[in-house]
Design a protein around this motif. Sequence first.
Motif: not given
Length: 368
Positions: A157-158, A160, A162, A192-194, A214, A258, A260, A290, A292, A294, A335-336
């Motif tokens: 879940m970093g 990119g 996968p 984890s995939t979008a 996600s 997931e 958000t 929740p 996050n 940026f 996350c994110g």
Amino acid sequence: MINLYGLDRGALEALFVEQGQQAFRGRQLMKWVYHQGRTDFAAMTDLSLPMRQWLAENTCFELPRVESFRVSKDGTCKWLLDVGSGNLVETVLIPEKNRNTLCVSSQVGCMLDCSFCSTGKQGFSGNLPAAFVVGQMVLANNMLAEKNQRVSNIVMMGMGEPLLNFDAAVSATNIFMDDLAFGLSKRRVTLSTAGVVPAIYELAKVSDVALAVSLHAPTDDLRDQLVPINRKYPIKELLDACRHYVDQLGEKRMLVIEYTLMRGVNDQHEHAVALAELLKDVRCKINLIPFNPFPASGYQKPYRRDIYNFQTYLMKQGYATMLRTTRGDDIEAACGQLVGQVKDRTKRQSRYLARVKADGNNFVAQIT
Ligand code: SAH
């Protein structure tokens, strides 16, 4: 040079067979590396001398170089790793009472550009080789070994997507789950995939790793805005693929959804109702995250009251619903928030930086 950290059991056996050796010699090598912690070929005395020489000349165990290492006030650790060509990726370790979860990156930047994720704003440079995905685990375990601990759970879940680095993601998760390597149970390794739908079907053929999706929105209209890949693979197709995936895992296992939560965007009662309805025939549990913040994201953290109502409604509908607590946000490890340094090959990074500048860079975290 072949970086051996990137080869799973099948690939290592094939390498040995190519060299005229028996396949089980590849398994012997894995034991040296992952059980004994030895990467010097001279020590691997059960391999033939010529093979050891060949390995020394043609292969290596290279780890990403640690550019920086930070520890958050809540104990979350973040590595910034040099993966070559001026690119840096991030890895996050989240220590909890009974587990150490490692969040690994799979690509340098990301192609998907989800509207609320800062990684996407950095643009995209390329895939990480499997060896550098596994390398993130090796580095974290080396650090934990000093405390007599090890990584117990892995989440891809970093940075990119996968499933857009499919072969490397599969090799790396194989190595995480292999008894001859890290030996984590398949329930403790999550990809984890979008929502790369065709790749979910491919994954079902070759792996039984846990899958997280996600979702972030209960309708295509909204998801199209938040997760642009939805325009290509809409929710119905995605959930069909998910059902197919969990069916092959067997009855006891579940998909992770997931979601958000962003204030006023997807965190209202109507969204919870639509989500509960949408997922009613998907064997899943729901992870609420929740948002996050940026710089110049354009989104805000949800109100506590809305988080509570959203979670309570889903639980009343019978969904196991977890709220992911924000960890490591003081070191931008939540996350994110992972950005690394991406030698961007798209125009996205410069467009984003212009937007941050136009905002006067007066970024203030929203306090709820
Ligand atoms: N590309 C994969 C892997 C990244 S996972 C995927 O999309 O699943 C990173 C998780 O953090 C995803 O669920 C993502 O949607 C979520 N996320 C991204 N940006 C976020 C933010 N700003 N706040 C909270 N969660 C975020």
